[in-house]
Design a protein around this motif. Structure first.
Motif, PDB file in Angstrom:
ATOM      1  N   ALA A 139     114.929 -51.898  69.396  1.00  0.00           N
ATOM      2  CA  ALA A 139     113.623 -51.306  69.705  1.00  0.00           C
ATOM      3  C   ALA A 139     112.444 -52.034  69.067  1.00  0.00           C
ATOM      4  O   ALA A 139     111.296 -51.717  69.374  1.00  0.00           O
ATOM      5  CB  ALA A 139     113.595 -49.838  69.272  1.00  0.00           C
ATOM      6  N   ALA A 140     112.719 -53.012  68.209  1.00  0.00           N
ATOM      7  CA  ALA A 140     111.608 -53.708  67.550  1.00  0.00           C
ATOM      8  C   ALA A 140     111.899 -55.195  67.356  1.00  0.00           C
ATOM      9  O   ALA A 140     112.196 -55.643  66.253  1.00  0.00           O
ATOM     10  CB  ALA A 140     111.293 -53.056  66.205  1.00  0.00           C
ATOM     11  N   PRO A 141     111.827 -55.995  68.428  1.00  0.00           N
ATOM     12  CA  PRO A 141     111.876 -57.444  68.226  1.00  0.00           C
ATOM     13  C   PRO A 141     110.791 -57.865  67.244  1.00  0.00           C
ATOM     14  O   PRO A 141     109.649 -57.397  67.331  1.00  0.00           O
ATOM     15  CB  PRO A 141     111.613 -57.994  69.639  1.00  0.00           C
ATOM     16  N   CYS A 142     111.143 -58.739  66.301  1.00  0.00           N
ATOM     17  CA  CYS A 142     110.238 -59.076  65.205  1.00  0.00           C
ATOM     18  C   CYS A 142     110.442 -60.530  64.795  1.00  0.00           C
ATOM     19  O   CYS A 142     111.572 -60.985  64.643  1.00  0.00           O
ATOM     20  CB  CYS A 142     110.502 -58.141  64.027  1.00  0.00           C
ATOM     21  N   GLY A 143     109.356 -61.247  64.586  1.00  0.00           N
ATOM     22  CA  GLY A 143     109.474 -62.644  64.162  1.00  0.00           C
ATOM     23  C   GLY A 143     108.279 -63.450  64.633  1.00  0.00           C
ATOM     24  O   GLY A 143     107.179 -62.904  64.717  1.00  0.00           O
ATOM     25  N   PRO A 144     108.440 -64.708  65.016  1.00  0.00           N
ATOM     26  CA  PRO A 144     109.703 -65.436  64.861  1.00  0.00           C
ATOM     27  C   PRO A 144     109.994 -65.799  63.400  1.00  0.00           C
ATOM     28  O   PRO A 144     111.118 -66.116  63.034  1.00  0.00           O
ATOM     29  CB  PRO A 144     109.486 -66.699  65.711  1.00  0.00           C
ATOM     30  N   TRP A 145     108.941 -65.719  62.575  1.00  0.00           N
ATOM     31  CA  TRP A 145     109.038 -65.994  61.147  1.00  0.00           C
ATOM     32  C   TRP A 145     107.973 -65.196  60.428  1.00  0.00           C
ATOM     33  O   TRP A 145     107.149 -64.527  61.052  1.00  0.00           O
ATOM     34  CB  TRP A 145     108.862 -67.492  60.884  1.00  0.00           C
ATOM     35  N   LEU A 146     107.996 -65.257  59.105  1.00  0.00           N
ATOM     36  CA  LEU A 146     106.962 -64.628  58.291  1.00  0.00           C
ATOM     37  C   LEU A 146     105.949 -65.696  57.905  1.00  0.00           C
ATOM     38  O   LEU A 146     106.302 -66.682  57.254  1.00  0.00           O
ATOM     39  CB  LEU A 146     107.572 -63.983  57.046  1.00  0.00           C
ATOM     40  N   THR A 147     104.708 -65.512  58.321  1.00  0.00           N
ATOM     41  CA  THR A 147     103.632 -66.436  57.978  1.00  0.00           C
ATOM     42  C   THR A 147     102.924 -65.925  56.734  1.00  0.00           C
ATOM     43  O   THR A 147     102.347 -64.833  56.756  1.00  0.00           O
ATOM     44  CB  THR A 147     102.623 -66.557  59.126  1.00  0.00           C
TER      45      THR A 147
END
Length: 309
Positions: A209-217
């Motif tokens: 339910a929560a695609p997250c990314g692609p990285w942490l800036t």
């Protein structure tokens, strides 16, 4: 892409690892920092971690990068922070989204809700295990929903423990930013016959339910987080196109509000609201095979594919 990013990825031995992305190259966090830290470990000592990373990569020192490295194109990315303790989601927090929903409600009921700014931001909580998935994921459409909607959002990652932080200092608590799609099962919004009416688990908490990314800036590489272009496309067609400057309650207001109620800890995730362009007002929803792409200035592009359950 200025600076570096934090990633979680599967290496050649299919082990989940934390890494530091510089350009198109990923360096194992274990090579840069010692031990075998995950991204959450790095955030728990964020100030020291940044200094160590920059020294090794030559961002703020003379050290040479270690020999071990992988090409970004050769790895599978996971959601950057694995299993944050808390995942808060702001609702009705973009002026353009408020406007489109007010028009939708007026069409359905004959009267439009108020467009005045509420005294405080409003949040719900989303689960993390199984809900958060990374870039390139195949996301199953829940079998119990035929009205799955998209919501592109700027995600804030907390970098130090804070409680009762004033708005003037609130941005200092941010380690960095991610892109989030707060997927919503619109046909499960309300549970008629229940005294509680709204079903937040049903509509917001399901696997993928929560695609997250692609990285942490890291925050230091995002000069103005409240002036970022945000765009969502489905199968190449632009559905949402706005700017984080459209937020009703600022990032500082959101963090200050949450910290008055709970202690925010490193890795805690805040989805800060979605702009206009969601599917519900038009009756348009995600289908198996749909390719979703979300881009936010400075943060990259998050992609995922919808599949049948």
């Amino acid at each position: 892409m200025a600076g570096y990013r934090l990633v979680t990825y599967f290496n050649n031995e299919h082990h989940r690892k934390a890494g530091v992305l510089s350009g198109d190259t990923i360096y194992a966090a274990s090579d840069l920092l010692g031990g075998d830290p995950d991204v959450l470990d790095i955030l728990r000592d964020w100030e020291s971690s940044q200094s160590a990373i920059e020294a090794v990569l030559g961002e703020a020192g003379s050290g040479a990068p270690p020999a071990g490295r992988l090409a970004l194109s050769d790895v599978t990315l996971e959601t950057p922070v694995q299993y944050p303790a808390n995942f808060f989601c702001a609702g009705a927090n973009y002026w353009d989204h408020l406007k489109e929903m007010a028009e939708f409600v007026k069409k359905m009921t004959g009267s439009a809700p108020s467009m005045e700014k509420a005294p405080e931001p409003w949040f719900f909580v989303k689960t993390t295990a199984g809900t958060l998935v990374g870039d390139g994921a195949n996301v199953p459409i829940p079998s119990f929903s035929s009205q799955l909607d998209w919501e592109a959002e700027l995600g804030v990652v907390i970098g130090r423990p804070v409680r009762n932080i004033p708005e003037a200092d609130a941005l200092s608590a941010i380690a960095g930013y991610v892109i989030i799609n707060d997927l919503s099962a619109r046909d499960l919004m309300r549970r008629e016959g229940s005294p509680f009416v709204y079903d937040w688990i049903g509509q917001k908490c399901f696997d993928g339910a929560a695609p997250c990314g692609p990285w942490l800036t890291p925050a230091k590489f995002v000069p103005d987080p409240e002036n970022l272009e945000i765009t969502l496309k489905v199968n190449g067609v632009t559905r949402q196109h706005s700017n984080t400057g459209q937020m009703v309650h600022s990032l500082a207001e959101q963090i200050a509000y949450l910290s008055r109620h709970v202690t925010l800890n490193p890795g805690d995730l805040i989805a800060t609201g979605t702009p206009a362009g969601v599917g519900m007002p038009k009756g348009e929803f995600l289908q198996p095979g749909d390719e979703v792409e979300i881009a936010i200035s400075e943060l990259g592009v998050l992609r995922h594919t919808m599949i049948a359950a």
